[in-house]
Design a protein around this motif. Structure first.
Motif, PDB file in Angstrom:
ATOM      1  N   UNK A 295      -0.517  -8.414  -7.645  1.00 20.74           N
ATOM      2  CA  UNK A 295      -0.244  -9.174  -8.861  1.00 20.74           C
ATOM      3  C   UNK A 295      -1.107  -8.682 -10.019  1.00 20.74           C
ATOM      4  N   UNK A 296      -2.383  -8.412  -9.721  1.00 23.85           N
ATOM      5  CA  UNK A 296      -3.291  -7.937 -10.772  1.00 23.85           C
ATOM      6  C   UNK A 296      -2.860  -6.575 -11.293  1.00 23.85           C
ATOM      7  N   UNK A 297      -2.510  -5.658 -10.384  1.00 20.22           N
ATOM      8  CA  UNK A 297      -2.140  -4.306 -10.797  1.00 20.22           C
ATOM      9  C   UNK A 297      -0.790  -4.274 -11.499  1.00 20.22           C
ATOM     10  N   UNK A 298       0.058  -5.280 -11.251  1.00 16.66           N
ATOM     11  CA  UNK A 298       1.375  -5.291 -11.886  1.00 16.66           C
ATOM     12  C   UNK A 298       1.290  -5.576 -13.375  1.00 16.66           C
ATOM     13  N   UNK A 299       0.098  -6.035 -13.827  1.00 19.71           N
ATOM     14  CA  UNK A 299      -0.075  -6.319 -15.249  1.00 19.71           C
ATOM     15  C   UNK A 299       0.232  -5.083 -16.089  1.00 19.71           C
ATOM     16  N   UNK A 300      -0.080  -3.903 -15.542  1.00 18.75           N
ATOM     17  CA  UNK A 300       0.120  -2.669 -16.290  1.00 18.75           C
ATOM     18  C   UNK A 300       1.211  -1.789 -15.683  1.00 18.75           C
ATOM     19  N   UNK A 301       2.039  -2.370 -14.824  1.00 17.27           N
ATOM     20  CA  UNK A 301       3.186  -1.613 -14.320  1.00 17.27           C
ATOM     21  C   UNK A 301       4.132  -1.288 -15.476  1.00 17.27           C
ATOM     22  N   UNK A 302       4.608  -0.069 -15.507  1.00 15.66           N
ATOM     23  CA  UNK A 302       5.541   0.319 -16.552  1.00 15.66           C
ATOM     24  C   UNK A 302       4.892   0.626 -17.883  1.00 15.66           C
ATOM     25  N   UNK A 303       3.540   0.667 -17.932  1.00 18.17           N
ATOM     26  CA  UNK A 303       2.820   0.992 -19.157  1.00 18.17           C
ATOM     27  C   UNK A 303       2.104   2.322 -18.964  1.00 18.17           C
TER      28      UNK A 303
ATOM     29  N   UNK B 103      -7.817   0.309 -24.292  1.00 20.51           N
ATOM     30  CA  UNK B 103      -7.359   1.408 -23.446  1.00 20.51           C
ATOM     31  C   UNK B 103      -6.786   0.863 -22.145  1.00 20.51           C
ATOM     32  N   UNK B 104      -5.545   1.230 -21.845  1.00 21.68           N
ATOM     33  CA  UNK B 104      -4.950   0.770 -20.584  1.00 21.68           C
ATOM     34  C   UNK B 104      -5.702   1.356 -19.398  1.00 21.68           C
ATOM     35  N   UNK B 105      -6.242   2.569 -19.552  1.00 21.27           N
ATOM     36  CA  UNK B 105      -7.014   3.180 -18.469  1.00 21.27           C
ATOM     37  C   UNK B 105      -8.240   2.360 -18.125  1.00 21.27           C
ATOM     38  N   UNK B 106      -8.921   1.824 -19.159  1.00 18.40           N
ATOM     39  CA  UNK B 106     -10.089   0.969 -18.923  1.00 18.40           C
ATOM     40  C   UNK B 106      -9.676  -0.308 -18.213  1.00 18.40           C
ATOM     41  N   UNK B 107      -8.541  -0.852 -18.616  1.00 16.47           N
ATOM     42  CA  UNK B 107      -8.049  -2.070 -17.957  1.00 16.47           C
ATOM     43  C   UNK B 107      -7.745  -1.807 -16.488  1.00 16.47           C
ATOM     44  N   UNK B 108      -7.193  -0.621 -16.205  1.00 17.76           N
ATOM     45  CA  UNK B 108      -6.889  -0.265 -14.821  1.00 17.76           C
ATOM     46  C   UNK B 108      -8.176  -0.145 -14.013  1.00 17.76           C
ATOM     47  N   UNK B 109      -9.210   0.454 -14.600  1.00 18.00           N
ATOM     48  CA  UNK B 109     -10.491   0.573 -13.915  1.00 18.00           C
ATOM     49  C   UNK B 109     -11.082  -0.799 -13.618  1.00 18.00           C
TER      50      UNK B 109
ATOM     51  N   UNK C 269       0.965 -14.885  -9.466  1.00 18.90           N
ATOM     52  CA  UNK C 269      -0.415 -14.600  -9.083  1.00 18.90           C
ATOM     53  C   UNK C 269      -0.529 -14.011  -7.677  1.00 18.90           C
ATOM     54  N   UNK C 270       0.557 -14.080  -6.914  1.00 14.97           N
ATOM     55  CA  UNK C 270       0.532 -13.606  -5.531  1.00 14.97           C
ATOM     56  C   UNK C 270       1.815 -12.823  -5.270  1.00 14.97           C
ATOM     57  N   UNK C 271       1.716 -11.505  -5.336  1.00 12.54           N
ATOM     58  CA  UNK C 271       2.911 -10.663  -5.210  1.00 12.54           C
ATOM     59  C   UNK C 271       2.881  -9.859  -3.911  1.00 12.54           C
ATOM     60  N   UNK C 272       3.898 -10.064  -3.073  1.00 12.48           N
ATOM     61  CA  UNK C 272       4.044  -9.343  -1.799  1.00 12.48           C
ATOM     62  C   UNK C 272       2.762  -9.398  -0.962  1.00 12.48           C
ATOM     63  N   UNK C 273       2.351 -10.598  -0.514  1.00 13.76           N
ATOM     64  CA  UNK C 273       1.096 -10.732   0.237  1.00 13.76           C
ATOM     65  C   UNK C 273       1.240 -10.338   1.704  1.00 13.76           C
ATOM     66  N   UNK C 274       1.589  -9.090   1.947  1.00 15.51           N
ATOM     67  CA  UNK C 274       1.849  -8.645   3.315  1.00 15.51           C
ATOM     68  C   UNK C 274       0.857  -7.550   3.706  1.00 15.51           C
ATOM     69  N   UNK C 275       0.175  -7.720   4.862  1.00 10.78           N
ATOM     70  CA  UNK C 275      -0.743  -6.670   5.331  1.00 10.78           C
ATOM     71  C   UNK C 275       0.001  -5.362   5.562  1.00 10.78           C
ATOM     72  N   UNK C 276      -0.618  -4.267   5.221  1.00 11.73           N
ATOM     73  CA  UNK C 276       0.005  -2.955   5.382  1.00 11.73           C
ATOM     74  C   UNK C 276      -0.088  -2.502   6.835  1.00 11.73           C
ATOM     75  N   UNK C 277       0.813  -1.601   7.276  1.00 15.67           N
ATOM     76  CA  UNK C 277       0.727  -1.065   8.655  1.00 15.67           C
ATOM     77  C   UNK C 277      -0.622  -0.441   8.959  1.00 15.67           C
ATOM     78  N   UNK C 278      -1.221   0.216   7.977  1.00 14.48           N
ATOM     79  CA  UNK C 278      -2.528   0.839   8.195  1.00 14.48           C
ATOM     80  C   UNK C 278      -3.571  -0.204   8.564  1.00 14.48           C
TER      81      UNK C 278
END
Length: 425
Positions: free
Chosen positions: A51-59, A276-282, A380-389
């Motif tokens: 959910x947090x990382x989706x803030x800048x999806x498509x930017x 800066x979107x890069x700073x936001x991503x960091x 606030x909660x997007x795809x809350x599924x544990x990864x296979x790894x």
């Protein structure tokens, strides 16, 4: 290895576990709870992270966005605390003179009175107050991803020449044509007394991406049409640097230009705010790492508590089975045989309990994910599924913990001498 996977070894293991069902169940509860909470926490952490990382999806991750700021120093007869707002004149000048900018985009509200105010729009017999924005062509091609649901987007020559065409956000289209939003294509939207032909219905890339306005709930027209020859009109500037040029170099050039145009002290860099979107991503990545560190600390702490419980129970088991161990030693059982026996019991208990806890945790996270998709929780909660790894790692972790839990009981069992164990009733 053959002994470990031999039939006799596992028959003995299952017999021991069946003979002490209550003890085996109590022993496994700690590990079960540990893996259950670890799986659920990991799923929730992944959901929050997504959910947090989706803030800048498509930017664009290279983009720098300029918003209004205030001067902090007086300069050339101008007082401090002046509001500095980039305008269309700045955009036009930077577009043709900047040497570090690859893509320069501008967004301006059609409304004259408010920077983000609504404008009355009429299509057919219906009218509605919506946000109308003028955009440069590079906005949708280099800065933000705009999804065209029906029809097409405005062409570059249409935007550059100010042709009266527009694209409509999907939510606005559904207001005018609730039964079939595609009917809006080809119709004319009356905006400020000018008829704009609707050429497409568009949507934002993700629910989080808005960049000052919501694409789904607004109408986009060519930049020139919204400016209406008012070169002092406030615009939101967005820029990508050229290849080989750092963002700092681009920011310095833009500030140098704006400082001359708006009479800003050369050292008053805080007067113009480059986001800066890069700073936001960091920053988002730092928050993401912090969330996962806390989850690992909490999850591993719970698992370790369960492992300690298994080890303690096995220590008691060694004392209870002292005579059995002594008889086996007297009949020729080697230390390796005793080691395999207790290690197998430890690993089996932890694996069975851990897998059960993990499966229940997965079921719960799947349920949470389904609820989130149908409710506002999904923001606030997007795809809350544990990864296979993560799941594979958890299995490896359980095996390691099983071996670790069996070390102390094995050491204690190997200290038992055959003659002493047989004599001890």
């Amino acid at each position: 290895m053959r002994r470990l996977f031999g039939k006799e070894q596992w028959d003995e293991l299952w017999y021991t576990l069946r003979s002490n069902k209550k003890r085996s169940l109590v022993t496994s509860l700690g590990v079960f709870a540990g893996m259950f909470f670890f799986t659920v926490l990991m799923g929730l952490g992944i959901g929050l992270s997504n959910s947090a990382m989706s803030v800048l999806d498509g930017v664009s991750h290279e983009a720098v966005v300029y918003t209004p700021g205030r001067t902090t120093m007086p300069y050339q007869g101008y007082k401090a605390k002046r509001t500095i707002m980039p305008n269309y004149r700045d955009y036009h000048s930077l577009l043709y003179n900047a040497k570090t900018i690859k893509d320069l985009a501008a967004v301006v509200n059609y409304n004259e009175a408010e920077a983000f105010g609504d404008t009355q729009v009429r299509i057919g017999n219906k009218s509605k107050d919506v946000q109308v924005f003028g955009l440069s062509y590079s906005f949708s091609t280099s800065i933000i991803t705009v999804i065209v649901l029906h029809g097409r987007y405005m062409k570059e020559e249409e935007i550059e020449n100010g042709v009266p065409v527009c694209v409509i956000g999907v939510d606005v289209a559904e207001v005018f044509y609730p039964d079939d939003p595609t009917q809006v294509i080809g119709k004319y939207a009356d905006i400020g007394g000018v008829a704009y032909r609707v050429v497409g219905v568009v949507s934002r890339y993700s629910d989080a991406v808005k960049m000052g306005f919501d694409i789904n709930e607004s109408i986009q027209i060519p930049l020139k049409n919204a400016v209406k020859n008012n070169y002092d009109k406030f615009v939101m500037l967005m820029a990508n640097p050229k290849p080989g040029v750092t963002k700092d170099e681009m920011v310095d050039e833009i500030f140098s230009h704006l400082s001359r145009q708006h009479h800003i002290h050369p050292e008053d860099t805080d007067s113009i705010i480059p986001l800066e979107t890069g700073t936001s991503i960091e920053m988002l990545n730092m928050i993401r790492r912090g969330i996962f560190i806390l989850i690992w600390i909490a999850g591993l702490g719970t698992i370790i508590s369960g492992v300690i419980g298994v080890s303690n129970i096995l220590l008691v088991t060694v004392r209870e089975r002292q005579r059995e161990i002594g008889v086996r030693r007297a009949l020729g059982a080697k230390p390796r045989d005793i080691t395999l026996q207790f290690m197998a019991e430890s690993v089996a208990i932890i694996l069975m309990a851990g897998i059960a806890g993990t499966l229940l945790g997965i079921i719960l996270t799947l349920a949470i994910g389904q609820v989130a998709e149908m409710t506002p929780i999904g923001d606030y909660l997007s795809r809350p599924y544990p990864t296979p790894a993560v799941l594979v790692f958890s299995v490896m972790l359980m095996i390691f913990c099983g071996v670790l839990a069996g070390l102390l009981p094995v050491r204690q069992a190997l200290k038992i001498k055959a003659i002493d164990a047989i004599r001890d009733e």
